[in-house]
Scaffold this motif. Sequence first.
Motif, PDB file in Angstrom:
ATOM      1  N   ILE A 100       0.876  -1.175   0.000  1.00  0.00           N
ATOM      2  CA  ILE A 100       0.000   0.000   0.000  1.00  0.00           C
ATOM      3  C   ILE A 100       0.908   1.218   0.000  1.00  0.00           C
ATOM      4  CG2 ILE A 100      -1.665   1.366   1.312  1.00  0.00           C
ATOM      5  CD1 ILE A 100      -2.894  -1.194   2.337  1.00  0.00           C
ATOM      6  N   SER A 101       0.711   2.105  -0.958  1.00  0.00           N
ATOM      7  CA  SER A 101       1.434   3.369  -1.016  1.00  0.00           C
ATOM      8  C   SER A 101       0.518   4.439  -0.440  1.00  0.00           C
ATOM      9  CB  SER A 101       1.813   3.692  -2.462  1.00  0.00           C
ATOM     10  OG  SER A 101       2.443   4.937  -2.539  1.00  0.00           O
ATOM     11  N   ALA A 106       4.637   9.307  -1.310  1.00  0.00           N
ATOM     12  CA  ALA A 106       4.934   7.926  -1.693  1.00  0.00           C
ATOM     13  C   ALA A 106       4.324   7.592  -3.050  1.00  0.00           C
ATOM     14  CB  ALA A 106       4.419   6.960  -0.633  1.00  0.00           C
ATOM     15  N   ASN A 107       3.178   8.198  -3.357  1.00  0.00           N
ATOM     16  CA  ASN A 107       2.507   7.912  -4.631  1.00  0.00           C
ATOM     17  C   ASN A 107       3.198   8.564  -5.817  1.00  0.00           C
ATOM     18  OD1 ASN A 107       0.577   6.530  -3.193  1.00  0.00           O
ATOM     19  ND2 ASN A 107      -0.953   8.146  -3.307  1.00  0.00           N
ATOM     20  N   ALA A 108       3.570   9.852  -5.684  1.00  0.00           N
ATOM     21  CA  ALA A 108       4.088  10.587  -6.851  1.00  0.00           C
ATOM     22  C   ALA A 108       5.168  11.599  -6.519  1.00  0.00           C
ATOM     23  CB  ALA A 108       2.931  11.283  -7.547  1.00  0.00           C
ATOM     24  N   GLY A 109       5.712  11.577  -5.329  1.00  0.00           N
ATOM     25  CA  GLY A 109       6.763  12.529  -4.967  1.00  0.00           C
ATOM     26  C   GLY A 109       6.276  13.702  -4.160  1.00  0.00           C
ATOM     27  N   GLY A 122       7.521   8.628  -6.735  1.00  0.00           N
ATOM     28  CA  GLY A 122       6.646   7.466  -6.622  1.00  0.00           C
ATOM     29  C   GLY A 122       7.420   6.196  -6.317  1.00  0.00           C
ATOM     30  N   ILE A 123       6.987   5.479  -5.301  1.00  0.00           N
ATOM     31  CA  ILE A 123       7.653   4.241  -4.905  1.00  0.00           C
ATOM     32  C   ILE A 123       7.423   3.138  -5.920  1.00  0.00           C
ATOM     33  CG2 ILE A 123       5.783   3.343  -3.466  1.00  0.00           C
ATOM     34  CD1 ILE A 123       9.576   3.170  -2.762  1.00  0.00           C
ATOM     35  N   ASP A 124       6.418   3.293  -6.779  1.00  0.00           N
ATOM     36  CA  ASP A 124       6.145   2.270  -7.791  1.00  0.00           C
ATOM     37  C   ASP A 124       7.244   2.176  -8.852  1.00  0.00           C
ATOM     38  OD1 ASP A 124       5.549   4.687  -8.950  1.00  0.00           O
ATOM     39  OD2 ASP A 124       3.524   4.116  -9.578  1.00  0.00           O
ATOM     40  N   VAL A 131      -2.243  -0.899  -3.873  1.00  0.00           N
ATOM     41  CA  VAL A 131      -3.263   0.090  -3.518  1.00  0.00           C
ATOM     42  C   VAL A 131      -2.583   1.434  -3.272  1.00  0.00           C
ATOM     43  CG1 VAL A 131      -5.064   0.735  -1.865  1.00  0.00           C
ATOM     44  CG2 VAL A 131      -4.755  -1.663  -2.472  1.00  0.00           C
ATOM     45  N   TYR A 132      -3.110   2.465  -3.912  1.00  0.00           N
ATOM     46  CA  TYR A 132      -2.648   3.835  -3.693  1.00  0.00           C
ATOM     47  C   TYR A 132      -3.674   4.554  -2.817  1.00  0.00           C
ATOM     48  CZ  TYR A 132       0.519   3.163  -7.648  1.00  0.00           C
ATOM     49  OH  TYR A 132       1.491   2.696  -8.492  1.00  0.00           O
ATOM     50  N   VAL A 133      -3.194   5.175  -1.738  1.00  0.00           N
ATOM     51  CA  VAL A 133      -4.062   5.970  -0.864  1.00  0.00           C
ATOM     52  C   VAL A 133      -3.633   7.423  -1.021  1.00  0.00           C
ATOM     53  CG1 VAL A 133      -4.847   6.363   1.492  1.00  0.00           C
ATOM     54  CG2 VAL A 133      -4.272   4.049   0.752  1.00  0.00           C
TER      55      VAL A 133
END
Length: 181
Positions: A100-101, A106-109, A122-124, A131-133
Amino acid sequence: MSMNFRHSADQDNIIMTNVDTLLNLGKEHSLWYLLFATACCGIELMQTGASKFDVDRFGMIPRTTPRQADLMIVAGTITHKMASRVKRLYEQMPEPKWVISMGSCANAGGPFCKYSYSVLKGIDKYIPVDVYVPGCPPRPEALIEGVFKLRELIRLESNLRKEGKALPKRSPIIVGEPAAV
């Protein structure tokens, strides 16, 4: 005095299911999570585990070692230097494993990636995210919603497969988006 005990199969006590459903039921209700939290998202993450929101009631138990965890929650600003550590922790987790991000960073910087070369966008980019929160920082309720979205994803997974066949690719879920019909 003679007691006559009679056992009859009552239709209400018979459950018919398949192995995938049974295994997934156990996995979705016992998520052991590993935290990688920084900045303000880390504070919101701590609230989620505290007495008011208490994610333990959903069968979620925090673990301090990746070898015992099946869920990693990445929250907050991640720098390029930290990303290799996050990836190493992820690789040490046993299969099946989920991520889970949490939060814009964590999702996009987040807001920091625009002015800093060291912040990861982004950690992806390093590990797969399930799952992105979104949010800056997201409230504990949003993280709990993300956990329930992950549980839905786990419920639909296939566990049994032929030897040598790879796991199917999972598509990520974004909390707050309407479900696909």
